[in-house]
Design an enzyme around this catalytic site. Sequence first.
Site, PDB file in Angstrom:
ATOM      1  N   TRP A 159      32.175 -20.282  41.625  1.00  0.00           N
ATOM      2  CA  TRP A 159      30.997 -20.713  41.419  1.00  0.00           C
ATOM      3  C   TRP A 159      31.418 -21.924  43.138  1.00  0.00           C
ATOM      4  O   TRP A 159      30.431 -22.769  42.523  1.00  0.00           O
ATOM      5  CB  TRP A 159      30.335 -21.726  40.658  1.00  0.00           C
ATOM      6  CG  TRP A 159      29.837 -20.623  39.591  1.00  0.00           C
ATOM      7  CD1 TRP A 159      30.203 -21.130  39.054  1.00  0.00           C
ATOM      8  CD2 TRP A 159      28.937 -19.404  40.498  1.00  0.00           C
ATOM      9  NE1 TRP A 159      30.061 -19.704  37.875  1.00  0.00           N
ATOM     10  CE2 TRP A 159      29.111 -19.114  38.897  1.00  0.00           C
ATOM     11  CE3 TRP A 159      28.378 -18.696  41.184  1.00  0.00           C
ATOM     12  CZ2 TRP A 159      28.049 -17.457  38.638  1.00  0.00           C
ATOM     13  CZ3 TRP A 159      28.067 -17.523  40.700  1.00  0.00           C
ATOM     14  CH2 TRP A 159      27.650 -17.137  39.788  1.00  0.00           C
ATOM     15  N   GLY A 344       0.431 -10.798  39.971  1.00  0.00           N
ATOM     16  CA  GLY A 344       0.274 -10.379  39.454  1.00  0.00           C
ATOM     17  C   GLY A 344       1.391  -8.551  39.158  1.00  0.00           C
ATOM     18  O   GLY A 344       2.484  -9.244  39.391  1.00  0.00           O
ATOM     19  N   GLU A 368      25.427 -28.477  38.331  1.00  0.00           N
ATOM     20  CA  GLU A 368      25.407 -30.636  38.066  1.00  0.00           C
ATOM     21  C   GLU A 368      25.282 -30.091  36.441  1.00  0.00           C
ATOM     22  O   GLU A 368      24.792 -31.330  36.616  1.00  0.00           O
ATOM     23  CB  GLU A 368      24.688 -30.758  39.121  1.00  0.00           C
ATOM     24  CG  GLU A 368      25.661 -30.738  40.197  1.00  0.00           C
ATOM     25  CD  GLU A 368      25.063 -32.447  41.260  1.00  0.00           C
ATOM     26  OE1 GLU A 368      25.525 -33.122  40.906  1.00  0.00           O
ATOM     27  OE2 GLU A 368      24.935 -31.378  43.028  1.00  0.00           O
TER      28      GLU A 368
END
Length: 382
Positions: A159, A344, A368
Amino acid sequence: MELLDDTIVPEHARDVKQEASEFANEYIEPNAEEYFRKGEYPHDILEAGQDAGLVAQDIGEDLGGRNLSLTEVLAIAEEFYRADAGIALTLQLASFGAEIVEEYGTDEQKEEYLRPVAEGDQITGLAVSEPETGSDLAGMQTTAEKDGDEYVINGEKFWIGNGVEGDWLTLYARTGDDENNRYGNHSMFIIPTEGEGYHAEHIPEKMGFRASKQAHIVFEDFRIPEENLVGTEGAGFWMLAEFFNHGRIVVAGHGLGLAAAAIEETWEFIHGREEFGRTINEFQAVQHGFADMRMEFESARALTWRAAEKVEQGEDPGLWAAMAKTKATEAATDCAEQGMQFHGGRSVLTDRRIARVYRDVRVPVIYEGANEIQRNLIYRQS
């Protein structure tokens, strides 16, 4: 309806907030759907942000930046994230972790590494998370072992923003193994993103934040000189803890921008959509749902700006940062979910702004420090 008005913003941060708003309206918002759909890194918008003095400008003036305060960076964040979270994250990740080098690095490190970032010639990133470890900072397993006048790095990071695109990263790695000093086993390093033993590739496509790219990095006997150690060995955990107090305030700004986007989109839709012979905003259930969205947003924004002031003043920064991050990112999630319900069936169309926001809000509640961890911090520091 001006959700991100500047009346709550300190006077010194209003000019840069206006700059960010104008930039977001010109460069980010018009390109948001295209970059989300293509999932491409927005190099051109990043360059425009650098030219505009809105990227990496919390770096000090002596190093080529604008020395923007935490509240000024927060003001930029809520404007950028209202326009698009993926592009906004790319802009803010361009200097992510550089604050650690500025706070603890040597003059030589600052001049060599920070000035090019502040001047828009390089971008950087912060390498902390690992494939099997996220919020447990003391549990990271990537190692940096001393070998003469070098450190040898082995392990994986996951990441990591700009792990592929960046010129260098600030790395968090294990340098000790003292079971009685769990928080003193890690250190911070400056590492170039090239050289033998550094391997990085983009993580497979994400459902949200598609204009922001994260990497999986593998280190195999990757060597750096000992002068690339930032600060003192064993102090990495405490450096990160302080850094994240500031970072979590900015992440709260991410939540505020996303919540504002959801509210704006919902307001426009409910006043234009007709059911049973009238626009759906005339139904009391819709009015009450929208009222909840507005209250959640306003309470989160009030807390965030109060927390920013507390953190800047050093008053229980861990507590206030955790509260702001948790409240604002969860307000964004609630607003996006309610907005989807009001839209919707149209809510699931991928070209709809509300659908992009709904996907994006899943991310800040995790990065974080997941919000479950934030609640631990809030309780312990109260």
